[in-house]
Design a protein around this motif. Sequence first.
Motif, PDB file in Angstrom:
ATOM      1  N   LYS A  10       1.104  -1.169   0.064  1.00 57.96           N
ATOM      2  CA  LYS A  10       0.040   0.196  -0.026  1.00 57.96           C
ATOM      3  C   LYS A  10       0.958   1.186  -0.077  1.00 57.96           C
ATOM      4  CE  LYS A  10      -3.534   2.803   1.995  1.00 57.96           C
ATOM      5  NZ  LYS A  10      -4.348   3.263   3.143  1.00 57.96           N
ATOM      6  N   GLY A  52      -3.501   5.064  -1.012  1.00 57.40           N
ATOM      7  CA  GLY A  52      -4.463   5.651  -0.202  1.00 57.40           C
ATOM      8  C   GLY A  52      -4.917   6.809  -1.056  1.00 57.40           C
ATOM      9  N   ALA A  53      -5.853   7.876  -0.377  1.00 57.97           N
ATOM     10  CA  ALA A  53      -6.415   8.874  -1.011  1.00 57.97           C
ATOM     11  C   ALA A  53      -5.789  10.300  -0.512  1.00 57.97           C
ATOM     12  CB  ALA A  53      -8.085   8.917  -0.303  1.00 57.97           C
ATOM     13  N   GLY A  57      -8.949  12.734  -1.505  1.00 53.54           N
ATOM     14  CA  GLY A  57     -10.217  12.148  -0.920  1.00 53.54           C
ATOM     15  C   GLY A  57     -10.655  12.396   0.343  1.00 53.54           C
ATOM     16  N   HIS A  58      -9.691  12.678   1.276  1.00 59.27           N
ATOM     17  CA  HIS A  58     -10.055  12.884   2.955  1.00 59.27           C
ATOM     18  C   HIS A  58     -10.511  14.286   2.872  1.00 59.27           C
ATOM     19  CE1 HIS A  58      -8.560   8.945   4.481  1.00 59.27           C
ATOM     20  NE2 HIS A  58      -7.788   9.225   3.530  1.00 59.27           N
ATOM     21  N   ILE A  85     -15.369  12.798  -5.660  1.00 56.30           N
ATOM     22  CA  ILE A  85     -14.250  12.141  -4.860  1.00 56.30           C
ATOM     23  C   ILE A  85     -13.892  10.964  -5.715  1.00 56.30           C
ATOM     24  CG2 ILE A  85     -13.626  10.842  -2.832  1.00 56.30           C
ATOM     25  CD1 ILE A  85     -15.359  12.655  -0.985  1.00 56.30           C
ATOM     26  N   GLY A 143      -8.423   3.212  -1.974  1.00 59.99           N
ATOM     27  CA  GLY A 143      -9.566   3.599  -1.281  1.00 59.99           C
ATOM     28  C   GLY A 143     -10.353   4.439  -1.774  1.00 59.99           C
ATOM     29  N   ASP A 144     -11.651   4.305  -1.571  1.00 65.27           N
ATOM     30  CA  ASP A 144     -12.615   4.936  -2.265  1.00 65.27           C
ATOM     31  C   ASP A 144     -14.072   4.988  -1.881  1.00 65.27           C
ATOM     32  OD1 ASP A 144     -13.649   5.664  -4.919  1.00 65.27           O
ATOM     33  OD2 ASP A 144     -13.583   4.063  -6.055  1.00 65.27           O
ATOM     34  N   ILE A 156     -16.969   4.989   3.240  1.00 66.33           N
ATOM     35  CA  ILE A 156     -15.741   5.176   2.765  1.00 66.33           C
ATOM     36  C   ILE A 156     -14.922   3.876   3.076  1.00 66.33           C
ATOM     37  CG2 ILE A 156     -13.457   6.131   2.760  1.00 66.33           C
ATOM     38  CD1 ILE A 156     -14.989   8.554   2.509  1.00 66.33           C
ATOM     39  N   SER A 158     -11.481   2.096   3.203  1.00 70.26           N
ATOM     40  CA  SER A 158     -10.223   2.471   3.104  1.00 70.26           C
ATOM     41  C   SER A 158      -9.465   1.655   2.558  1.00 70.26           C
ATOM     42  CB  SER A 158      -9.808   2.397   4.461  1.00 70.26           C
ATOM     43  OG  SER A 158      -8.477   2.509   4.676  1.00 70.26           O
ATOM     44  N   GLY A 159      -8.303   2.105   1.949  1.00 69.82           N
ATOM     45  CA  GLY A 159      -7.141   0.965   1.310  1.00 69.82           C
ATOM     46  C   GLY A 159      -6.692   0.016   2.225  1.00 69.82           C
ATOM     47  N   THR A 219     -10.562   8.167   7.847  1.00 73.63           N
ATOM     48  CA  THR A 219     -10.813   6.604   7.730  1.00 73.63           C
ATOM     49  C   THR A 219     -10.352   6.281   9.300  1.00 73.63           C
ATOM     50  OG1 THR A 219      -8.823   6.394   6.335  1.00 73.63           O
ATOM     51  CG2 THR A 219     -11.154   5.634   5.517  1.00 73.63           C
TER      52      THR A 219
END
Length: 266
Positions: A10, A52-53, A57-58, A85, A143-144, A156, A158-159, A219
């Motif tokens: 990751k 990850g985002a 994303g966050h 997003i 993550g999406d 959400i 998470s990755g 997350t």
Amino acid sequence: MDSKGRVVIKLGGGLITDKTKSKTINMSAIDKVCKVILEIQNEGYDLVIVHGAGSYGHILAKEMNIANGIDKNNEHAQRNAVKKIREDMLELNSHIIESLKELNLNVAVHPPSKWAKGIGIKFEGDISIFEKESNGIIPVCFGDVVDRDDKLEFGILSGDDLMYRLSVEIPDVKYTIFLLGDVGGVMDLPPTNPDAKILEIWSKNKFVKTKHNTDIDVTGGIDLKLDRAARISKHVSEVWFLDGRSPERIIELIRDGETIGTKIIV
Ligand code: IP8
């Protein structure tokens, strides 16, 4: 060449973006990791990549309270944010894909919003699509924002949850690696403390004061990662938190069996 097994990696959101500023990419960090991914493949391993985002994303997810599902008072704006997003995550992903392709690596992207439902480690979705790739094609996901079957409608994923299922359910995973953005591993003190040192080994029974930036991360930051890593370590013997700014440590680990970083044990 026969595969030596799988390496699941990751790329943390704090490594590939500046988490504090909306949509700021760290292309040099991405390029550095991708070169190491090529080396890992050349060493004879199959790979699975998750990212990850970060600030793609966050920030908006937090502003629009996406992690807690639909809010009937803000439905319209939230739906627009979900769409945005997802688009931003595809944009972030395209930067990573671009870097991998420049090295002539073949990839297959699986955006979770298209195949996964629900959040947490028990999310629904057919993980076997990740083991079907052949001829060195590297499956990639991230993550999406995903749909949920309950009345909350979306949430959400998470990755780190993807890391759990990918590491545990796909056969032959030899290494699960979490690449961090600004630390060398799990630290014995909050990383802001100048006396903080990297723990060589971390197990769930050992108390560690971690620092989780609740201002940014929707997350679960380092605590979620540690929980998922501990669960993975019940199935995969080599689970590591490494400094993503020095990704060559992964090569050191797979060649020599050790490197600077934290090994997660049960
Ligand atoms: O950064 C979060 O994934 P993570 C995904 O892996 C979004 O926890 C869209 C915020």
